[in-house]
Write a protein that holds these residues in place. Structure first.
Motif, mmCIF file in Angstrom:
data_model
loop_
_atom_site.group_PDB
_atom_site.id
_atom_site.type_symbol
_atom_site.label_atom_id
_atom_site.label_comp_id
_atom_site.label_asym_id
_atom_site.label_seq_id
_atom_site.Cartn_x
_atom_site.Cartn_y
_atom_site.Cartn_z
ATOM 1 N N PRO A 262 -1.442 3.033 -0.106
ATOM 2 C CA PRO A 262 -2.223 1.813 -0.332
ATOM 3 C C PRO A 262 -1.725 0.700 0.579
ATOM 4 O O PRO A 262 -0.516 0.473 0.692
ATOM 5 N N VAL B 76 -2.661 -3.306 2.712
ATOM 6 C CA VAL B 76 -3.389 -4.568 2.802
ATOM 7 C C VAL B 76 -3.477 -4.935 4.273
ATOM 8 O O VAL B 76 -2.477 -4.869 4.999
ATOM 9 N N GLN C 7 -8.032 -7.495 3.065
ATOM 10 C CA GLN C 7 -8.779 -6.314 2.670
ATOM 11 C C GLN C 7 -7.827 -5.178 2.305
ATOM 12 O O GLN C 7 -6.838 -4.925 2.988
ATOM 13 N N ARG C 8 -8.141 -4.490 1.227
ATOM 14 C CA ARG C 8 -7.319 -3.368 0.766
ATOM 15 C C ARG C 8 -7.931 -2.065 1.253
ATOM 16 O O ARG C 8 -9.155 -1.935 1.320
ATOM 17 N N GLU D 47 -12.719 -2.107 1.970
ATOM 18 C CA GLU D 47 -13.665 -2.877 1.162
ATOM 19 C C GLU D 47 -14.794 -3.452 2.021
ATOM 20 O O GLU D 47 -15.970 -3.248 1.738
ATOM 21 N N SER E 204 0.634 -2.457 0.208
ATOM 22 C CA SER E 204 0.148 -3.358 -0.832
ATOM 23 C C SER E 204 1.003 -3.326 -2.088
ATOM 24 O O SER E 204 0.996 -4.274 -2.875
ATOM 25 N N ASP F 286 0.416 -1.285 -4.502
ATOM 26 C CA ASP F 286 -0.408 -0.765 -5.594
ATOM 27 C C ASP F 286 0.106 0.609 -6.019
ATOM 28 O O ASP F 286 0.435 1.453 -5.184
#
Length: 297
Positions: free
Chosen positions: A188, A190, A196-197, A214, A228, A230
């Protein structure tokens, strides 16, 4: 005829003996003259040397030439031996130079590791890359650090600049790192500055593609890509690379790490999340059994 020959032979023998005796007496006289320690004899020797020695320079020329030739040959032998020694020392110096260059490169990479700006809450351990997978279908390397050093599965690894991969398999003294380029890698990320991810999906190539973006219109080649955080696998903010576009128009990542020269890797100790140990808990909590409805008898 026979008498003449016998007569000549009769005179030849005594004549040779006479000449030999005279020669011996002359040599003895010369020896005595040169051995007598007397001022008069010394002056006589000096006069004889001044008179006869310069005139014999032509006779000494071949001897002098032979002596000079012998000296030149000895000098040539000495030069050849020195040349062999210098060649041997030059080979040793070349080996030392190569070793010094390798140490300089290793030192530069270690200095690069020290210059990486990380979250102060993160600690790390540096390991040496021992081997790679050597397969085009699996991108991984082996480190010389393992569980004895406190390593755990899932921890991120970096070189002097960017993210390299994650720990996947820990032994007592070694551990395996799955690289970002491996087909099983999903990171994951950024994209800055748009925020934007996306997912950096390895495909066994040097530039992994960017998936699940995205809004592509907000992303430009050259944008910075960082992790990120995540899912809690990697800490946030680790540099991955920059956005690039392939000839087909697909967005890919120009990785910041130098995957061609991986010698030292920094393993980041990250205790952000609990490891997944029970997959059933991820699907959902266990529900109580439903009551069975019974009809009226």
């Amino acid at each position: 005829m026979a008498r003449d020959r016998s007569g000549s032979s009769d005179y030849a023998g005594p004549l040779r003996r006479l000449l030999l005796s005279v020669l011996v007496l002359c040599l003895l006289a010369v020896f005595l003259v040169w051995r007598i320690d007397s001022p008069r004899v010394e002056r006589f020797r000096a006069q004889v040397s001044d008179r006869f020695v310069p005139s014999f320079s032509w006779a000494m020329a071949p001897v002098t030439g032979a002596i000079n030739l012998l000296r030149d040959f000895q000098s040539y032998q000495n030069l050849a031996e020195q040349n062999r020694e210098l060649r041997s020392e030059l080979r040793q110096m070349q080996a030392w130079k190569e070793a010094a260059l390798q140490l300089e490169q290793e030192n530069a990479r270690l200095l690069d590791l020290n210059n990486v700006r990380l979250d102060p809450r993160l600690t790390y351990i540096t390991g040496v890359v021992m081997a790679d997978s050597g397969s085009p279908f699996r991108q991984s390397v082996l480190l010389n650090v393992g569980s004895r050093d406190g390593l755990m599965d899932g921890w991120a690894t970096m070189d002097g600049i960017g993210l390299v991969g994650r720990i996947s398999g820990v032994g007592q003294n070694t551990s395996r790192v799955i690289l970002l380029t491996d087909a099983s890698s999903r990171i994951p990320a950024v994209i800055q500055p748009s925020g934007q991810r996306a997912i950096i999906a390895g495909d066994n190539s040097a530039a992994p593609p960017i998936d699940f973006l995205e809004n592509r219109d907000l992303v430009r080649p050259g944008d910075r890509i960082v992790s990120s955080g995540d899912g809690g696998v990697f800490p946030p903010g680790l540099l991955i690379g920059q956005v690039a576009s392939d000839p087909g128009g697909r967005l890919r990542v120009r990785l910041a790490a130098d995957f061609e020269r991986l010698e030292f890797l920094r393993v980041l100790r990250h205790h952000g999340t609990e490891p997944v140990s029970d997959t059933a808990q991820v699907i959902g909590p266990e529900l109580p059994p439903l009551p069975v409805e019974r009809g009226d008898d």
